[in-house]
Design an enzyme around this catalytic site. Structure first.
Site, mmCIF file in Angstrom:
data_model
loop_
_atom_site.group_PDB
_atom_site.id
_atom_site.type_symbol
_atom_site.label_atom_id
_atom_site.label_comp_id
_atom_site.label_asym_id
_atom_site.label_seq_id
_atom_site.Cartn_x
_atom_site.Cartn_y
_atom_site.Cartn_z
ATOM 1 N N GLU B 60 -22.255 32.087 3.083
ATOM 2 C CA GLU B 60 -22.694 31.863 4.462
ATOM 3 C C GLU B 60 -22.958 30.387 4.743
ATOM 4 O OE1 GLU B 60 -23.769 34.460 2.693
ATOM 5 O OE2 GLU B 60 -23.209 36.179 3.915
ATOM 6 N N HIS B 129 -32.447 44.158 5.062
ATOM 7 C CA HIS B 129 -31.327 44.323 6.000
ATOM 8 C C HIS B 129 -31.786 44.765 7.387
ATOM 9 C CE1 HIS B 129 -28.625 44.077 2.577
ATOM 10 N NE2 HIS B 129 -27.607 44.151 3.383
#
Lengths: 324, 326
Positions: B60, B129
């Site tokens: 990322e 998450h």
């Protein structure tokens, strides 16, 4: 030392002049910092001049781009930014290269390819890889060169960017300016390997060590790397071994290294090494060198006068340059 | 007007903008050959090729930073984060580079970048998450932050975001991708920074953004059964914030409930709550209520995770408190 045969006199004089200008500029910046004219962090480049000057001489100006960390005054000068505007930036004045909003660590000139000037260690490496991605997509024919220190090489940013550059074949040249110390920590204490260039092999990127005290070696190796990047979209990694004479920043007395060590590097000073080769080739005399030095010291004094006389940014400038 | 899913609305926006400008490229994990983890980029690889729809390694920081550098160069990258939770690895590249290059250079750089993906709680995803990070980006000057809840808004705002010359954080939701709604056949854009009154009412204002707007609409239905007409203001954009739309509603109803699925401390919800209290002080007949997630990491257990988040019942209860009818 690489021979200087094959380079014309004017070119070599230009290189010598630029490196000496950077040296004198940095000395003056340090002096003005001591007088509290310049604030914040100020990382001087003394000793490393051959790296930025050799590399900039290999760049295609207006096409190639350069990014570096916070020790960026030299790179800005080498890319042709006006030293007066650089000094004004150190002073935080409206006439600075970044309008006084960047300071020592953030020298910018978009059109000249000076893309910063970055304060987060290693943060510029993915950015440069993206600039190279765009150069390839937009078919500009240019490449990007990115500098970072031996301290930055352990950041994920370096490894992620190297991998992306390799799998997407991007025209980017990664340059580790290994000045032996990441702030106060020696390479030996921070790295699992003593030669950092071998990390390039992990990403199948051609890598080598370059003598950063020899401006001609830097020029030739960076030129070869940039040419290949532009032509074949082949990234490269160069570990350029160099040395900074000063501490990490102005607040660092550099007590973590010996006087003998620093002395030994002063004996291979990049400016004097070029000068002595030019003297041997009868391209410059001691008198001419002294005259050049005198002129450059005067020019640097003028940068201070310019910065002193420049206006502060208007208060409402704080609200500009945030959204496009 | 066609009825399409939120996911399809996003895909149409990407498709139209890629057709419009060659500099629009998509990069992220699984966006190309896999069609996207949530199938938002379905079919775009075949249509635009691997130079413009790029599968990245799981890095990322690396690919987000790369996209920022490409944006500085005049391209218009759209980065997909598989979830904003993973985006934390890249947040330095956005805050320090995407945003600050412009200011630090005295205005020399532009960053036409969109970072999009699911944000906020989904289901059964536990602590790593399932959280909303809107406030992380809203907090930093220089981002635009967009958080639509309907397919219509998603399409119009994504197109506007791609054309914007600033870094735009585009917040979606796993739970919304299948949500359906009407989208016109002809092209349209929605200006960033404009709220939308999703339901008119006179008794209490419900202010929210992203997925919880749908809960507010359901809560408004419940309240209507008791004769309470709630006005639902969907912010759609968090930066710039459409204060005028919020305040004009509050000045009409004199009561407000802010609903935000993030934690309550230093959140978008608590910020808007404070703004309304400060700027509409004389118009308020009750303190502004905040319905947020509980101040705890998200548990896996479904009963617990639902109770951690805002619910229709909690919004109804808060509206009644604001009306002194609790």
């Amino acid at each position: 030392m690489r021979p200087i045969k094959g380079y014309d006199k004017e070119f070599l004089h230009g290189l010598l002049k630029e490196m000496l200008l950077i040296r004198r500029f940095e000395e003056k910046a340090g002096q003005m910092y001591g007088l509290k004219k310049i604030g914040g962090f100020c990382h001087l480049y003394n000793g490393q001049e051959a790296v930025c000057s050799g590399a900039a001489a290999a760049m295609h100006k207006g096409v190639d781009r350069l990014l570096t960390g916070y020790r960026d005054h030299g790179h800005a000068i080498a890319l042709g930014l006006d030293p007066k505007a650089i000094m004004a930036e150190l002073y935080g004045k409206a006439t600075g290269v970044s309008k006084g909003k960047g300071g020592s660590m953030h020298m910018f000139d978009y059109d000249k390819g000076m893309w910063g000037g970055n304060g987060i260690v290693g943060g510029q490496i993915p950015l440069a890889t993206g600039a190279a991605f765009a150069q390839k997509q937009q078919k500009t024919g240019g490449a990007t060169i990115v500098f970072f220190g031996d301290g930055a090489i352990h950041q994920g940013a370096f490894h992620e960017a190297m991998n992306l550059a390799a799998i997407w074949r991007l025209p980017v040249v990664f340059v580790c300016e290994n000045n032996q110390y990441g702030m106060g920590t020696s390479v030996g204490r921070a790295s699992s390997v003593s030669d950092l260039y071998i990390k390039g092999q992990a990403y199948n990127i051609p890598s080598k060590i370059v003598d950063g005290m020899d401006v001609i070696a830097v020029l030739e190796e960076v030129k070869a790397a940039l040419d290949t990047a532009r032509k074949d979209f082949q990234p490269a990694f160069l570990e350029i071994k160099t040395y900074r004479y000063k501490g990490h920043s102005m607040s660092d007395p550099a007590k973590y290294r010996t006087k003998e060590e620093t002395e030994s590097f002063l004996q291979q000073d990049p400016i004097l090494l070029l000068k002595s080769r030019m003297e041997e080739a009868k391209l410059i005399t001691e008198e001419q060198y002294k005259e050049l030095d005198k002129q450059l010291k005067e020019a640097v004094m003028q940068t201070v006068e310019f910065a002193e006389a420049s206006p502060e940014p208007a208060l409402d400038e704080m609200y500009t340059d945030i959204y496009a | 007007m066609a009825i399409i899913t939120f996911r399809e609305a996003l895909r149409q926006a990407l498709d139209e903008e890629m057709a419009r400008e060659a500099g629009v490229v998509i990069m992220g994990e699984e966006v190309a050959q896999y069609d996207g983890a949530y199938k938002v980029t379905k079919g775009l690889l075949e249509k635009y090729g691997e130079d413009r729809v790029l599968d990245t390694p799981i890095t990322e920081l690396g690919f987000t930073g790369l996209a920022v550098g490409a944006a500085f160069s005049g391209m218009r990258p759209v980065v997909e984060w598989m979830t904003f939770q993973f985006g934390l690895l890249a947040i330095d590249q956005l805050i320090h580079n995407a945003v600050k290059y412009r200011s630090m250079s005295g205005g020399q750089f532009k960053c036409p970048l969109v970072v999009r993906g699911p944000n906020g709680p989904a289901e059964y995803l536990a602590g790593q998450h399932s959280q909303s990070f809107a406030s992380y980006f809203v907090h930093v000057p220089g981002f635009k932050v967009v958080a639509p809840c309907t397919p219509y808004d998603a399409k119009g705002l994504l197109k506007a975001s791609i054309r914007d010359d600033n870094p735009v954080i585009f917040l979606e939701s796993e739970m919304s991708y299948g949500h359906k709604g009407e989208v016109p056949d002809e092209e349209y854009l929605i200006e960033i920074g404009k709220a939308d009154v999703k339901r008119a009412g006179e008794h209490v204002t419900l202010v929210s953004f992203s997925k919880p707007v749908l809960m507010c609409l359901a809560a408004a239905e419940e309240l209507a059964k008791e004769g309470i007409e709630a006005e639902v203001v969907d912010l759609r954009s968090l930066v710039p914030l459409d204060r005028d739309s919020v305040y004009s509603s509050v000045r009409k109803t004199n009561r407000a409930v802010v609903v935000d699925e993030a934690w309550p401390k230093a959140s978008v919800g608590s910020w808007i709550q404070a703004e309304i209290m400060k700027d509409c002080f004389d118009d308020l007949d009750a303190p502004v209520e905040l319905v947020a997630s509980e101040d705890v990491p998200m548990p896996y257990n479904h009963t617990l995770e639902l109770q951690v988040q805002p619910t229709v019942a909690k919004i109804v209860a808060a509206a009644k408190r604001a009306l002194y009818r609790a």
